[in-house]
Design a protein around this motif. Structure first.
Motif, PDB file in Angstrom:
ATOM      1  N   GLU A  30       0.848  -1.181   0.000  1.00  0.00           N
ATOM      2  CA  GLU A  30       0.000   0.000   0.000  1.00  0.00           C
ATOM      3  C   GLU A  30       0.892   1.243   0.000  1.00  0.00           C
ATOM      4  OE1 GLU A  30      -3.580  -2.035   2.654  1.00  0.00           O
ATOM      5  OE2 GLU A  30      -2.119  -0.724   3.615  1.00  0.00           O
ATOM      6  N   GLU A  31       0.554   2.206  -0.840  1.00  0.00           N
ATOM      7  CA  GLU A  31       1.329   3.438  -0.926  1.00  0.00           C
ATOM      8  C   GLU A  31       0.655   4.537  -0.106  1.00  0.00           C
ATOM      9  OE1 GLU A  31       3.356   3.538  -5.286  1.00  0.00           O
ATOM     10  OE2 GLU A  31       1.163   3.621  -5.262  1.00  0.00           O
ATOM     11  N   VAL A  32       1.423   5.179   0.744  1.00  0.00           N
ATOM     12  CA  VAL A  32       0.906   6.296   1.515  1.00  0.00           C
ATOM     13  C   VAL A  32       1.789   7.512   1.243  1.00  0.00           C
ATOM     14  CG1 VAL A  32       2.207   5.545   3.568  1.00  0.00           C
ATOM     15  CG2 VAL A  32       0.332   7.170   3.805  1.00  0.00           C
ATOM     16  N   VAL A  33       1.144   8.638   0.950  1.00  0.00           N
ATOM     17  CA  VAL A  33       1.859   9.893   0.696  1.00  0.00           C
ATOM     18  C   VAL A  33       1.869  10.702   1.985  1.00  0.00           C
ATOM     19  CG1 VAL A  33       1.965  11.996  -0.669  1.00  0.00           C
ATOM     20  CG2 VAL A  33       1.131   9.871  -1.714  1.00  0.00           C
ATOM     21  N   ALA A  34       3.054  10.971   2.495  1.00  0.00           N
ATOM     22  CA  ALA A  34       3.197  11.717   3.748  1.00  0.00           C
ATOM     23  C   ALA A  34       2.988  13.204   3.518  1.00  0.00           C
ATOM     24  CB  ALA A  34       4.573  11.466   4.348  1.00  0.00           C
ATOM     25  N   GLY A  35       2.349  13.848   4.488  1.00  0.00           N
ATOM     26  CA  GLY A  35       2.144  15.287   4.430  1.00  0.00           C
ATOM     27  C   GLY A  35       3.341  16.053   4.967  1.00  0.00           C
ATOM     28  N   GLN A  36       3.224  17.366   4.983  1.00  0.00           N
ATOM     29  CA  GLN A  36       4.342  18.222   5.361  1.00  0.00           C
ATOM     30  C   GLN A  36       4.716  18.108   6.835  1.00  0.00           C
ATOM     31  OE1 GLN A  36       3.313  22.180   4.085  1.00  0.00           O
ATOM     32  NE2 GLN A  36       3.761  21.748   1.941  1.00  0.00           N
ATOM     33  N   SER A  37       3.798  17.657   7.675  1.00  0.00           N
ATOM     34  CA  SER A  37       4.113  17.558   9.101  1.00  0.00           C
ATOM     35  C   SER A  37       4.937  16.325   9.451  1.00  0.00           C
ATOM     36  CB  SER A  37       2.819  17.555   9.929  1.00  0.00           C
ATOM     37  OG  SER A  37       2.230  18.834   9.957  1.00  0.00           O
ATOM     38  N   VAL A  38       5.061  15.381   8.514  1.00  0.00           N
ATOM     39  CA  VAL A  38       5.853  14.178   8.784  1.00  0.00           C
ATOM     40  C   VAL A  38       7.333  14.549   8.763  1.00  0.00           C
ATOM     41  CG1 VAL A  38       6.501  11.880   7.977  1.00  0.00           C
ATOM     42  CG2 VAL A  38       4.101  12.606   7.878  1.00  0.00           C
ATOM     43  N   THR A  39       7.978  14.379   9.897  1.00  0.00           N
ATOM     44  CA  THR A  39       9.385  14.772  10.030  1.00  0.00           C
ATOM     45  C   THR A  39      10.340  13.584  10.049  1.00  0.00           C
ATOM     46  OG1 THR A  39       9.023  14.853  12.430  1.00  0.00           O
ATOM     47  CG2 THR A  39       8.883  16.936  11.223  1.00  0.00           C
ATOM     48  N   ASN A  40       9.807  12.381  10.277  1.00  0.00           N
ATOM     49  CA  ASN A  40      10.682  11.214  10.368  1.00  0.00           C
ATOM     50  C   ASN A  40       9.831   9.956  10.248  1.00  0.00           C
ATOM     51  OD1 ASN A  40      13.025   9.737  10.695  1.00  0.00           O
ATOM     52  ND2 ASN A  40      13.040   9.871  12.927  1.00  0.00           N
ATOM     53  N   VAL A  41      10.427   8.904   9.707  1.00  0.00           N
ATOM     54  CA  VAL A  41       9.807   7.578   9.663  1.00  0.00           C
ATOM     55  C   VAL A  41      10.869   6.569  10.086  1.00  0.00           C
ATOM     56  CG1 VAL A  41       8.595   5.856   8.270  1.00  0.00           C
ATOM     57  CG2 VAL A  41       8.303   8.291   7.754  1.00  0.00           C
ATOM     58  N   PHE A  42      10.527   5.751  11.070  1.00  0.00           N
ATOM     59  CA  PHE A  42      11.498   4.786  11.573  1.00  0.00           C
ATOM     60  C   PHE A  42      10.789   3.508  11.986  1.00  0.00           C
ATOM     61  CE2 PHE A  42      10.188   7.652  14.979  1.00  0.00           C
ATOM     62  CZ  PHE A  42       9.784   6.775  15.981  1.00  0.00           C
ATOM     63  N   LYS A  43      11.565   2.492  12.318  1.00  0.00           N
ATOM     64  CA  LYS A  43      11.011   1.197  12.709  1.00  0.00           C
ATOM     65  C   LYS A  43      10.773   1.136  14.216  1.00  0.00           C
ATOM     66  CE  LYS A  43      10.963  -1.039   8.722  1.00  0.00           C
ATOM     67  NZ  LYS A  43       9.698  -1.534   8.132  1.00  0.00           N
ATOM     68  N   LEU A  44       9.733   0.398  14.601  1.00  0.00           N
ATOM     69  CA  LEU A  44       9.431   0.216  16.017  1.00  0.00           C
ATOM     70  C   LEU A  44      10.571  -0.492  16.747  1.00  0.00           C
ATOM     71  CD1 LEU A  44       7.316   0.590  18.257  1.00  0.00           C
ATOM     72  CD2 LEU A  44       6.298  -1.582  17.546  1.00  0.00           C
ATOM     73  N   SER A  45      11.364  -1.253  16.017  1.00  0.00           N
ATOM     74  CA  SER A  45      12.500  -1.961  16.625  1.00  0.00           C
ATOM     75  C   SER A  45      13.553  -1.007  17.173  1.00  0.00           C
ATOM     76  CB  SER A  45      13.144  -2.904  15.609  1.00  0.00           C
ATOM     77  OG  SER A  45      13.558  -2.197  14.447  1.00  0.00           O
ATOM     78  N   LYS A  46      13.417   0.266  16.898  1.00  0.00           N
ATOM     79  CA  LYS A  46      14.305   1.273  17.508  1.00  0.00           C
ATOM     80  C   LYS A  46      14.263   1.158  19.031  1.00  0.00           C
ATOM     81  CE  LYS A  46      14.538   6.350  18.019  1.00  0.00           C
ATOM     82  NZ  LYS A  46      13.987   7.654  17.543  1.00  0.00           N
ATOM     83  N   TYR A  47      13.134   0.703  19.571  1.00  0.00           N
ATOM     84  CA  TYR A  47      12.962   0.640  21.020  1.00  0.00           C
ATOM     85  C   TYR A  47      13.134  -0.771  21.580  1.00  0.00           C
ATOM     86  CZ  TYR A  47      11.086   5.213  20.024  1.00  0.00           C
ATOM     87  OH  TYR A  47      10.949   6.503  19.583  1.00  0.00           O
ATOM     88  N   PHE A  48      13.176  -1.775  20.704  1.00  0.00           N
ATOM     89  CA  PHE A  48      13.410  -3.149  21.146  1.00  0.00           C
ATOM     90  C   PHE A  48      13.939  -3.944  19.957  1.00  0.00           C
ATOM     91  CE2 PHE A  48      11.376  -7.489  21.741  1.00  0.00           C
ATOM     92  CZ  PHE A  48      12.419  -7.973  22.530  1.00  0.00           C
ATOM     93  N   ASP A  49      15.247  -4.207  19.974  1.00  0.00           N
ATOM     94  CA  ASP A  49      15.855  -4.869  18.819  1.00  0.00           C
ATOM     95  C   ASP A  49      15.466  -6.339  18.692  1.00  0.00           C
ATOM     96  OD1 ASP A  49      17.352  -6.066  20.822  1.00  0.00           O
ATOM     97  OD2 ASP A  49      19.222  -5.036  20.311  1.00  0.00           O
ATOM     98  N   GLY A  50      14.696  -6.848  19.646  1.00  0.00           N
ATOM     99  CA  GLY A  50      14.234  -8.232  19.560  1.00  0.00           C
ATOM    100  C   GLY A  50      13.245  -8.480  18.431  1.00  0.00           C
ATOM    101  N   ILE A  51      12.665  -7.413  17.861  1.00  0.00           N
ATOM    102  CA  ILE A  51      11.762  -7.600  16.716  1.00  0.00           C
ATOM    103  C   ILE A  51      12.404  -7.159  15.407  1.00  0.00           C
ATOM    104  CG2 ILE A  51       9.673  -7.388  18.113  1.00  0.00           C
ATOM    105  CD1 ILE A  51       9.347  -4.527  16.971  1.00  0.00           C
ATOM    106  N   GLU A  52      13.632  -6.688  15.458  1.00  0.00           N
ATOM    107  CA  GLU A  52      14.290  -6.214  14.249  1.00  0.00           C
ATOM    108  C   GLU A  52      14.428  -7.344  13.233  1.00  0.00           C
ATOM    109  OE1 GLU A  52      18.313  -3.737  12.897  1.00  0.00           O
ATOM    110  OE2 GLU A  52      18.045  -4.389  14.973  1.00  0.00           O
ATOM    111  N   GLY A  53      14.031  -7.061  11.994  1.00  0.00           N
ATOM    112  CA  GLY A  53      14.136  -8.059  10.946  1.00  0.00           C
ATOM    113  C   GLY A  53      13.029  -9.099  10.946  1.00  0.00           C
TER     114      GLY A  53
END
Length: 382
Positions: A30-53
Motif C-alpha cells: 500500500e502506498e501512503v503519501v506523507a504530508g508536510q508535518s511528517v518529520t521522520n519515519v522509523f522502525k518500532l525496533s528502535k525501542y526493542f531490537d528483539g523484533i528487528e528483521g
C-alpha cells in the motif's frame, strides 16, 4: 499411472489457483503519501531490537510541530480486519497539521495480520477507495497474527504477567498481548516494543483505533480506564453536542487483562484510549462480505436486525460508510487532544485535520494524494 498423474496435476492446479492470490496479496504494498508535518519515519525496533528483521517490526511515522508540547501515539491495525483504523492512520499521515507537540502514527501495528485476510471468513482479499485520481487499493487483513508467522498456538494462552487464562487464539491477538514481554510470542514482543517506546519517549496519550460489530455492545464508543475517563467524557460530550454524532464512553474493565486501554495505563504514565467505530462488515449476519460492504457499510440483514432492536448503534438504509467511520476517528482523536491540552497546557497540542462533517461531505478518498504525482521521497510502502 496416468490416472495418478492426472489427479496430481489437478490437485496442483487447485493449490496454485488458491495459493497464488494469497501470495500476491501478502506482498502487495500500500502506498501512503506523507504530508508536510511528517518529520521522520522509523522502525518500532528502535525501542526493542528483539523484533528487528521480523514480521513484528513495523513503521512509525513522526509528525512534529515547531513548538514543543505533548506526545501522542496513534496505533492502527491492531486488528487488521478493521479497515477504518488503518485508513484513519493514512489520513492523518497525509493530512494532519501539527504546530505544537508530536504525534506518532503506526498504520499497521499488527503488520502480519495485514498481510492476509481471515481464513474461512468469506472476506475479500482487497477493498477499494474512490479518489479524484482513480481507485486506490488496500489489503483486507485478519484479526490476529497470521499463523504463517506465529505458530503453533498454545492450548491455552496465559497472559503475562497476570496469569489470566485466555483463548489459545489470543496468543496472536495484539489487543490481548499488552504489556508484552521480550521473550514471549511475536504478538507479545511487538506490544513490549510499543511499551518501551511509550516509556522511553514519555508519551502522554495513546489512542488505539478499532471497529466493532453493530450487534456488539462495545461499539461506536471510547473505551477508557479510570485516569483517562475525564478526557474521554469531555470528548464524547463535545462531538455529540457540536458535531452531532453519537460516541459514548465505556469503562475499561479492571479484571480483563491484555487490553491496550488497561495495560498501557497500568504500566506507564501514559493515558490510553481505545476508539471503536461501527464496522458492519464484521457482523456475522451480513450478506456477502464484499469490498462494497466494507466501504459503504450497507447491509439488508443488519438493517432488519436494527428494525428488531438487536443493534447497539442507530442504523438505517444509509449504513455506516468508511467516510463516517474515519470521520468519527478523526474528530474524536482531535477532541481528546483538545481536552488534554485544556488541563495540561505545558504538555499540550495544536493540531488540525478535516473532521467528521468534512470527510462525510467530501468523501474520504478526496484526502488521499496520488502517489504518482507526489515527491517520491514522501511516498512510503506499507
Amino acid at each position: 499411472m496416468m490416472r495418478k498423474l492426472i489427479i496430481a496435476g489437478v490437485l496442483t492446479l487447485i493449490v496454485l489457483a488458491g495459493g497464488i492470490p494469497l501470495y500476491v496479496q501478502r506482498y502487495f504494498k500500500e502506498e501512503v503519501v506523507a504530508g508536510q508535518s511528517v518529520t521522520n519515519v522509523f522502525k518500532l525496533s528502535k525501542y526493542f531490537d528483539g523484533i528487528e528483521g521480523t514480521i513484528a517490526d513495523t513503521d512509525v511515522f513522526e509528525l512534529k510541530g515547531a513548538e514543543e508540547g505533548g506526545k501522542t501515539l496513534i496505533i492502527a491495525g491492531t486488528h487488521a480486519n478493521e479497515p477504518s483504523a488503518a485508513l484513519a492512520a493514512y489520513f492523518f499521515i497525509g493530512n494532519l497539521e501539527v504546530e505544537k507537540g508530536t504525534v506518532y502514527v503506526i498504520p499497521h501495528f499488527n503488520l502480519s495480520g495485514s498481510l492476509g485476510t481471515q481464513p474461512g471468513g468469506g472476506f475479500p482479499l482487497y477493498y477499494f477507495l474512490e479518489t479524484p485520481w482513480g481507485e486506490k487499493k488496500f489489503r483486507m487483513g485478519d484479526r490476529g497474527f497470521q499463523a504463517l508467522d506465529q505458530w503453533p498456538d498454545p492450548d491455552v494462552y496465559v497472559h503475562y504477567p497476570d496469569g489470566q487464562l485466555l483463548s489459545y487464539i489470543d496468543a496472536r491477538n495484539t489487543n490481548r498481548s499488552w504489556p508484552g514481554r521480550p521473550d514471549g510470542f511475536l504478538a507479545e514482543k511487538v506490544s513490549f516494543a510499543a511499551m518501551e517506546m511509550i516509556r522511553n519517549e514519555g508519551i502522554d496519550i495513546v489512542i488505539d483505533l478499532h471497529e466493532a460489530e453493530a450487534m456488539y455492545p462495545v461499539t461506536n464508543c471510547i473505551v477508557a480506564p479510570e485516569k483517562s475517563m475525564p478526557y474521554a467524557v469531555g470528548a464524547a460530550f463535545y462531538v455529540k453536542g457540536r458535531e452531532k454524532f453519537e460516541n459514548h464512553v465505556e469503562s475499561s474493565p479492571i479484571g480483563y487483562r491484555g487490553l491496550s486501554h488497561r495495560e498501557i495505563g497500568d504500566w506507564s504514565d501514559a493515558y490510553p484510549f481505545l476508539l471503536e467505530s461501527p464496522g458492519v462488515h464484521l457482523d456475522q449476519i451480513t450478506a456477502a462480505k464484499t469490498p462494497e460492504l466494507i466501504i459503504d457499510g450497507i447491509d439488508p440483514f443488519v438493517l432488519k436486525a436494527g428494525e428488531k432492536g438487536l443493534l447497539y448503534v442507530p442504523y438505517d438504509e444509509n449504513g455506516f460508510s468508511i467516510d463516517r467511520r474515519v470521520g468519527q476517528h478523526s474528530s474524536v482523536i482531535q477532541e481528546i487532544m483538545v481536552q488534554w491540552t485544556k488541563k495540561n497546557p505545558d504538555r499540550g497540542f495544536k493540531v488540525s485535520a478535516p473532521k467528521h462533517a468534512d470527510i462525510v461531505e467530501n468523501g474520504l478518498g478526496f484526502y488521499f494524494k496520488d502517489p504518482s504525482e507526489a515527491d517520491s521521497k514522501m511516498v512510503y510502502l506499507q
